[in-house]
Design an enzyme around this catalytic site. Structure first.
Site, PDB file in Angstrom:
ATOM      1  N   SER A  19       1.715  -9.721  -1.021  1.00  0.00           N
ATOM      2  CA  SER A  19       1.428  -8.291  -0.934  1.00  0.00           C
ATOM      3  C   SER A  19       1.547  -7.711   0.466  1.00  0.00           C
ATOM      4  CB  SER A  19       0.025  -8.015  -1.493  1.00  0.00           C
ATOM      5  OG  SER A  19      -0.925  -8.826  -0.825  1.00  0.00           O
ATOM      6  N   LYS A  58       0.810  -1.222   0.000  1.00  0.00           N
ATOM      7  CA  LYS A  58       0.000   0.000   0.000  1.00  0.00           C
ATOM      8  C   LYS A  58       0.845   1.274   0.000  1.00  0.00           C
ATOM      9  CE  LYS A  58      -4.249  -1.664   0.109  1.00  0.00           C
ATOM     10  NZ  LYS A  58      -5.149  -1.423  -1.052  1.00  0.00           N
ATOM     11  N   GLU A  97      -9.807   6.275   2.708  1.00  0.00           N
ATOM     12  CA  GLU A  97     -10.706   5.240   3.198  1.00  0.00           C
ATOM     13  C   GLU A  97      -9.847   4.019   3.506  1.00  0.00           C
ATOM     14  OE1 GLU A  97      -9.978   5.547   0.061  1.00  0.00           O
ATOM     15  OE2 GLU A  97      -9.484   3.465  -0.411  1.00  0.00           O
TER      16      GLU A  97
END
Lengths: 268, 405
Positions: B387, B98, B120
């Site tokens: 990830s 991220k 968000e």
């Protein structure tokens, strides 16, 4: 001439400004809506905006979000809303009805199927808040031949170029969003609205309505001095919420609010 | 016979953000002008050498890039079939991919003179990655998070608060990621003059799907080179989990023009695709419009969005990036799904066999990769995007063992 254009023409001849109430269809229950629509017309509504409930109302404040949730608890769908319009038309063939909501329910029904069903039901206009003119070609091609007016929003952030594009795509009337924000938001600056109205009118001869943040007869009156239509939503929906346990009281209570706005507007 | 011209994947989306029929710009009028400004800034700075140098330096020195590609030899041997390689995005600062995107968007916010950042978050990983860069750049940060997610991701909520962010609990709708996105949009439309909205995935209105992809594509660019160095060839197959799809597109994008590389996106099948309890729009959904773009959605016959289910909060989303929707339709990528149980089994396998605790999101990719590898030869390779790391999921997994930690 569409029912919406006809209505504005009549009002213009009478030198009056339109009052357009918004309520969410099926809030707090499906039985309430059609009698409420008739009561609003009697109390002075010139056009009715009927909200189509959606699970993800991104442009709405908490009041209208909760109205959507209440309607969805009863499973109120776009087809049900069309059914309500059809029922309303049994007793009222002159008051224009505009559906207001989000694109996805229309998209999933299919543009052609929607346009046909909406025309059959007696719908006069469609406002999908998340559909800008850039993405609207296909939908317009479906609804225009069915005499359904596409209503588009102009925002405080819209550039002159965008205003022109929006006005070119719209018919019926143009809807100016008077605040940066969501429905039911606070601060309405009348002076700013007046300036924007002048700017919009450079691009169109269509009537221009003003909505978002109009929550009192005083504000309605102030807006009536610059706009061709005053659109009120959250203040009505809030009252409906307060009365959701006594649905019989809803129609008279909403009629009362609209009557006072009607009087204030007609003084202009 | 006329041969069809191959698609140049690097040319997508079109000028208005369309990937075939998907993507686009479906927002209320108030946001159209701000989105145009954002698109202009993004297009300008992605060509700006000073900006790109600053981004590269941050990715190297703050995030810790490049992340390694690791040959999971023991796992490959025990599983049988193809050699499994892991792209270790779990080793990034903040523990997931991220941050690649939040670093990029925050630098853009700074260039655009915006002092306030909103985001968000579902699992909290994107919220943490946003709060992290906001702290570093001294920007005000507000993170919207569904009340249900706040309850199941306490540790990440606390992390965001430590980092100086305000976490706003979202009580509307299903009180999960989709509702957090709605609420962030409402904030943005209200505070658009001073606020930059950092979307965490490749969804949302144009330019977000393209911009987030471009910030995440570092994953695939590095991996191409690393696979070449380690194996002398491109991988035979790529596997990544898909919620909104940012880690997946980040890995896939630099390989899209390599037709010989097979691509698999793994959605969350939850309790099973036919149980109704899943988060798999590409495998079991239909096209529609939500959150600013046209894509596949988990929705009912009336166009209402249905609540999704997955053991991993990060995959618990009813939509998916429009580029994935398009890659599915044209057949360039295959979209499959792994259930909660399959993901959990893969979580334990990787932990026990390789000493790597994966995020539950990434465990979906591992689960499918193990299955896929078994159908391939031992001289073939599968590259999996790992990830994120699993630390944030300790309490979820422990609870299944009847433990509270």
């Amino acid at each position: 001439m569409s029912r919406i254009s006809q209505r504005f023409k009549q009002l213009d001849e009478q030198g009056r400004v339109a009052l357009i109430p918004f309520v969410t269809a099926g809030d707090p229950g499906p039985q309430v809506t059609v009698p409420l629509m008739h009561a609003m017309v009697e109390a002075g509504a010139d056009i009715i905006e009927l909200g189509v409930p959606f699970s993800d109302p991104m442009a709405d404040g908490p009041v209208i979000q909760r109205a959507s949730e209440r309607a969805l608890e009863h499973g109120v769908s776009l087809r049900d809303v069309l059914g309500m319009v059809q029922q309303f038309r049994e007793l009222d063939s002159t008051t224009p009805v505009v559906l207001m909501g989000y694109l996805n329910p229309v998209e999933v029904m299919g543009y052609e199927a929607f346009a046909q069903a909406a025309q059959d039901a007696g719908v006069d206009g469609l406002l999908t808040v998340d559909l800008p003119p850039e993405e609207s070609d296909e939908l317009l091609a479906a609804i225009k031949p069915k005499a359904i007016d596409p209503i588009f929003l102009v925002a405080p952030t819209s550039s002159d170029e965008r205003m022109k594009r929006i006005c070119d795509a719209a018919s019926g009337f143009v809807y100016y969003v008077s605040v940066k924000g969501i429905t039911g938001a606070g601060h309405l600056a009348i002076g700013e609205v007046a300036a924007k109205m002048a700017q919009i009118r450079k691009h169109t001869t269509l009537p221009v309505g003003v909505g978002f943040g109009i929550n009192s007869a005083e504000k309605a009156q102030a807006i009536a001095q610059v706009g061709d239509a005053v659109i009120v939503g959250s203040v009505l929906v809030k009252r409906i919420e307060e009365l959701s346990d006594s649905p019989d009281e809803i129609a008279p209570a909403i009629a009362q609010i609209l009557s006072s706005m009607r009087q204030a507007i007609d003084l202009v | 016979m006329q041969t069809e011209k191959p698609i140049d994947f690097s040319s997508m989306p079109d000028a208005r953000g369309h990937f075939g029929p998907y993507g686009g710009l479906f927002v209320s009028e108030t946001l159209m002008e701000p989105l145009d400004e954002l698109r202009e800034a993004y297009e300008k700075y992605m060509q700006d050498e000073t900006f790109l140098a600053e981004l590269d330096a941050d990715l190297a020195n703050y995030v810790g890039r490049p992340s390694p590609v690791y040959h999971a030899e023991r796992l490959s041997r025990e599983n049988g079939g193809a050699q499994i390689y892991l792209k270790r995005e779990d080793l990034n600062h903040t523990g997931a991919h991220k941050v690649n995107n939040t670093i990029g968007q925050a630098l853009l916010a700074k260039r655009m003179g915006k002092q306030r950042i909103i985001a968000e978050t579902g699992a909290g990983q994107h919220g943490v990655a946003t709060a992290t860069v906001a702290a570093r750049l001294g920007l005000e940060c507000v993170v919207y998070m569904g009340a249900v997610d706040i309850a199941r991701q306490e540790a990440n909520v606390y992390r965001m608060k430590l980092l100086g962010a305000r976490v706003e609990s979202v009580e509307s709708g299903s009180k999960t990621l989709k509702d957090a996105l709605n609420e962030a949009m409402r904030d943005w439309v209200t505070n658009v003059d001073n606020t930059f909205y950092i979307i965490g995935t490749v969804a949302g209105p144009h330019p977000y799907p393209a911009m987030v992809r471009d910030f995440q594509a570092i994953i695939g660019r590095e991996a191409r080179e690393q696979m070449h160095q380690q194996t002398g060839a491109l991988p035979d197959a790529l596997v990544a989990c898909v919620g909104g799809g940012s880690n997946a597109i980040g890995l896939f994008y630099p390989f899209l023009n390599d037709a010989e590389v097979k691509i698999y996106g793994v959605e969350a099948a939850g309790a099973g695709l036919d149980s109704g309890q899943h988060a798999a729009p590409l495998c079991a959904g239909t096209p529609g419009v939500l959150h600013g773009n046209r894509t596949y959605l988990v929705e009912d016959n009336n166009g209402q969005i249905i609540e999704t289910h997955s053991i991993s909060a990060g995959l618990d989303y009813p939509g998916v990036g429009p580029e994935h929707a398009w890659l599915k339709d044209i057949g360039r990528a295959n979209y499959v799904a792994a259930t909660d149980d399959e993901a959990l089994a893969a979580f334990h396998t990787l932990t026990r066999v390789e000493g790597i605790i994966p995020a539950l999101e990434s465990s979906h990719a591992i689960a499918y990769a193990l299955k896929l590898a078994r159908e391939m030869n031992t001289n073939q390779t599968v590259l999996v995007n790992l990830s994120g790391r699993g630390d944030k999921d300790m309490h979820t997994v422990a609870a299944l063992d009847g433990l509270k930690i």
